[in-house]
Design a protein around this motif. Structure first.
Motif, PDB file in Angstrom:
ATOM      1  N   TRP A   1      43.536  42.375  41.461  1.00 53.97           N
ATOM      2  CA  TRP A   1      42.994  42.074  40.137  1.00 53.97           C
ATOM      3  C   TRP A   1      43.902  41.089  39.429  1.00 53.97           C
ATOM      4  CZ3 TRP A   1      43.462  46.862  42.322  1.00 53.97           C
ATOM      5  CH2 TRP A   1      42.269  47.578  42.553  1.00 53.97           C
TER       6      TRP A   1
ATOM      7  N   TYR B   1      47.749  42.132  40.476  1.00 57.38           N
ATOM      8  CA  TYR B   1      47.821  43.571  40.748  1.00 57.38           C
ATOM      9  C   TYR B   1      47.062  43.850  42.035  1.00 57.38           C
ATOM     10  CZ  TYR B   1      49.219  43.721  35.856  1.00 57.38           C
ATOM     11  OH  TYR B   1      49.858  43.497  34.665  1.00 57.38           O
TER      12      TYR B   1
ATOM     13  N   ASN C   1      44.162  40.954  35.902  1.00 56.96           N
ATOM     14  CA  ASN C   1      44.733  41.580  34.713  1.00 56.96           C
ATOM     15  C   ASN C   1      44.757  43.094  34.867  1.00 56.96           C
ATOM     16  OD1 ASN C   1      44.870  39.039  33.122  1.00 56.96           O
ATOM     17  ND2 ASN C   1      42.631  39.177  33.245  1.00 56.96           N
ATOM     18  N   TRP C   2      45.703  43.724  34.167  1.00 57.87           N
ATOM     19  CA  TRP C   2      45.846  45.181  34.210  1.00 57.87           C
ATOM     20  C   TRP C   2      44.575  45.877  33.737  1.00 57.87           C
ATOM     21  CZ3 TRP C   2      48.809  48.989  36.037  1.00 57.87           C
ATOM     22  CH2 TRP C   2      48.729  50.247  35.434  1.00 57.87           C
ATOM     23  N   THR C   3      43.940  45.317  32.720  1.00 59.59           N
ATOM     24  CA  THR C   3      42.746  45.941  32.151  1.00 59.59           C
ATOM     25  C   THR C   3      41.544  45.855  33.082  1.00 59.59           C
ATOM     26  OG1 THR C   3      42.286  43.858  30.995  1.00 59.59           O
ATOM     27  CG2 THR C   3      43.468  45.568  29.764  1.00 59.59           C
ATOM     28  N   ASP C   4      41.631  45.030  34.129  1.00 60.77           N
ATOM     29  CA  ASP C   4      40.513  44.897  35.068  1.00 60.77           C
ATOM     30  C   ASP C   4      40.499  45.986  36.127  1.00 60.77           C
ATOM     31  OD1 ASP C   4      39.873  42.543  33.746  1.00 60.77           O
ATOM     32  OD2 ASP C   4      41.019  41.292  35.134  1.00 60.77           O
TER      33      ASP C   4
ATOM     34  N   ASN D   1      40.062  49.119  38.291  1.00 64.25           N
ATOM     35  CA  ASN D   1      39.278  50.343  38.396  1.00 64.25           C
ATOM     36  C   ASN D   1      39.174  50.710  39.873  1.00 64.25           C
ATOM     37  OD1 ASN D   1      37.469  52.464  38.368  1.00 64.25           O
ATOM     38  ND2 ASN D   1      36.157  51.552  36.813  1.00 64.25           N
TER      39      ASN D   1
END
Length: 576
Positions: free
Chosen positions: A517, A488, A519-522, A524
């Motif tokens: 990044w 990403y 992963n998507w959850t990373d 910010n």
């Protein structure tokens, strides 16, 4: 309708600037609908010493029809290449907006330094339109050599002909040669296939590049492209589709790279000594056969680190085999910029969807999305502010076979930073804004070997017979950081573009921010963006194109880089 063109209201203090602007707006309103011979008489009368009454006496006349469209000054470009871009055509009612759009579309070809439309009034009230063309040198030839820390010394030969044969076609050829990089590519584009606004293009390429003495990457393939101009939602839209077939191979891995990308066995063992060693024989704390000597397990001279298995996502797992990438892509763009380079108004939007593998076959299997938007804001005269943001994402299919990035082509993942193709964030090394990940240490093993059955193992300098058995295994506790390419990405750029010499030399002031990044959850973007600012300049060089130098200062710390000023060189503009 005409009242909306008046810039002042009843009761206001008279302002000559607003008065003149109102006259211009009225004339423009009539020119937009073809009334070129409007007669407008404005009368100002003063009463009561301080009041002004303004009356407009308008004779509209008949709208003018375009009789002929003439093109002069084009010594190379064929007339039809220009005419097919024009919206103002013979037989139409004159329309100033269509005339402006014609100039914009002709300039968008990037073949001309200027396109000047001149209406020629005819005795019957109609009009001929004369487009005065100033052509620029479009063929770009290059030959040279360069040096950088990645590729070392590299030679280059290339030629680009954006207006091949004066037909608006694009033909390019380039080759790089050096000890670490060799490449070859040929590309051809026909923007109007069979006289219709349908683009056709094809290219073939081959590249072989050695990365930091670690490994060699080889890519070979070709593609076919089609494009179409749209009339809905408006005629600034374009759509494109392409199919690419490519094969990739990673090979020639160095021993140090293999070691850095693999789980390891650590062997500590005893050394057999054939001569008497008085040092150890005099140690009274224990009795040792003088033919043997103990080697401390921390003595690296006698420690062997054997790679046993590549990390899960390492390119070592491809076993130096060719892997096929079969890809189809779709792109939609809307480009309303007034100029192809250093635009001062308009915007550019682009969304692309790429599907690799699956029903298309091949080893690689993933989907890639990329969206970008740029806005160009006029500030004063030809000074403009350009703002762009772009976001990219690579999505793996569901299933146990795709739980990691093994089937995601390394070169398709995101590596912003510097003036990298993925995303420009000046102030940092090219391609350096990539995520860190931790390699789990669970598969790292530490083997303790004793060569002789009557010996004991020294642990931290103390005899320990627990490890007398050579099959004993102890799991190491630490992990290892390694840098990978992102799945990403987000990058944003702001540039103030200041013309020094019109359409030739520009100064810029810029601010960049971005990151990638795993992963998507990373993600910010509010706290994890690397940012930098600086100044630079661009120079349009005939026969080469636009070249630029930027001087940037990073505002954030990144591993293995200092916070000093960096110089970046690039061909073209940041807002392509």
């Amino acid at each position: 309708y005409l009242k909306k063109k008046i810039k002042y209201n009843e009761g206001e203090i008279f302002n000559m600037e607003k008065y003149q602007s109102s006259l211009e707006e009225i004339y423009s309103a009539y020119y937009d609908i073809g009334h070129l011979h409007i007669r407008l008489i404005d009368e100002r009368t003063t009463r009561d010493d301080s009041l002004i009454d303004i009356n407009y006496d308008i004779t509209e006349g008949l709208p003018s029809t375009i009789n002929l469209v003439n093109i002069i000054g084009n010594t190379k470009t064929k007339d039809k290449v220009i005419r097919r871009e024009l919206s103002a055509l013979p037989g139409q009612k004159f329309n100033r907006e269509l005339l402006i759009r014609s100039v914009r579309d002709a300039m968008a070809l990037n073949f001309f330094t200027n396109v000047n439309p001149v209406p020629r009034n005819l005795p019957n009230g109609d009009v001929d339109i004369e487009f005065q063309i100033e052509e620029k040198q479009t063929a770009q030839a290059s030959a040279g050599a360069g040096y950088n820390s990645t590729d070392k010394l590299v030679g280059n030969l290339g030629i680009g002909i954006p207006n091949f044969r004066g037909m608006g076609q694009n033909l390019s050829f380039s080759t790089d040669f050096g000890s670490r990089r060799n490449s070859f590519s040929v590309s051809f584009t026909e923007p109007w296939l069979y006289g219709r606004p349908t683009l056709f293009g094809t290219d073939i390429y081959s590249s072989k590049r050695q990365w930091f003495s670690d490994y060699t990457e080889t890519r070979q393939g070709g593609s076919v492209r089609l494009g179409k101009r749209l009339r809905w939602p408006d005629n600034f839209f374009r759509i494109f589709a392409s199919y690419r077939l490519e094969r990739d191979k990673y090979e020639d891995f160095s021993n140090s790279f293999i070691a850095s990308q693999s789980y390891k066995d650590y062997h500590a063992y005893q050394e057999f000594i054939t001569t008497y060693d008085t040092t150890y024989s005099q140690d009274s704390s224990f009795t040792v056969d003088p033919r043997y000597t103990w080697i401390n397990e921390y003595d690296t001279t006698f420690t062997v680190k054997d790679p046993i298995q590549p990390y899960q996502n390492s390119i070592l797992t491809y076993d130096e085999q060719w892997n096929i990438a079969s890809r189809i892509s779709f792109t939609v763009t809307r480009d309303s910029r007034n100029l192809p380079e250093f635009a001062t108004s308009g915007s550019k939007f682009s969304y692309s969807f790429e599907k690799t593998g699956g029903l298309l076959g091949g080893f690689w299997h993933y989907t890639k999305h990329k969206i970008s938007y740029a806005q160009f804001i006029p500030l004063y005269k030809n000074i403009a502010l350009a703002v762009r943001s772009q976001f990219g994402a690579i999505v793996r299919p569901n299933g146990a076979d795709f739980d990691n990035d093994r089937h995601t082509l390394l070169s398709d993942r995101f590596t912003p930073g510097g003036v990298a193709y993925d995303g420009v964030v000046r102030g940092y090394d090219d391609g350096s804004l990539t995520p860190d990940t931790t390699i789990k240490a669970g598969a790292d093993t530490l083997y303790y070997y004793n060569s002789f059955t009557d010996s004991a193992m020294i642990i931290n300098g103390v005899f320990d017979t627990t490890f007398a058995d050579s099959s004993t295994i102890n799991q190491s506790a630490g992990g290892q950081y390694t840098r990978v390419r992102g799945n990403y990405m987000f990058v944003s750029n702001i540039e103030l573009q200041i013309p020094v010499v019109s359409r030739s030399i520009y100064g810029i002031v810029f601010f960049d921010a971005g990151n990638s990044w795993l992963n998507w959850t990373d993600i910010n973007p509010f706290t994890q963006l690397y940012s930098a600012g600086g100044v630079g300049f661009r120079v349009a060089v005939p026969g080469i194109g636009t070249i630029g130098f930027d001087f940037a200062k990073p505002f954030d710390n990144i591993r293995n880089q200092d916070n000093g000023w960096r110089t970046h060189f690039q061909i073209g503009t940041t807002f392509k």
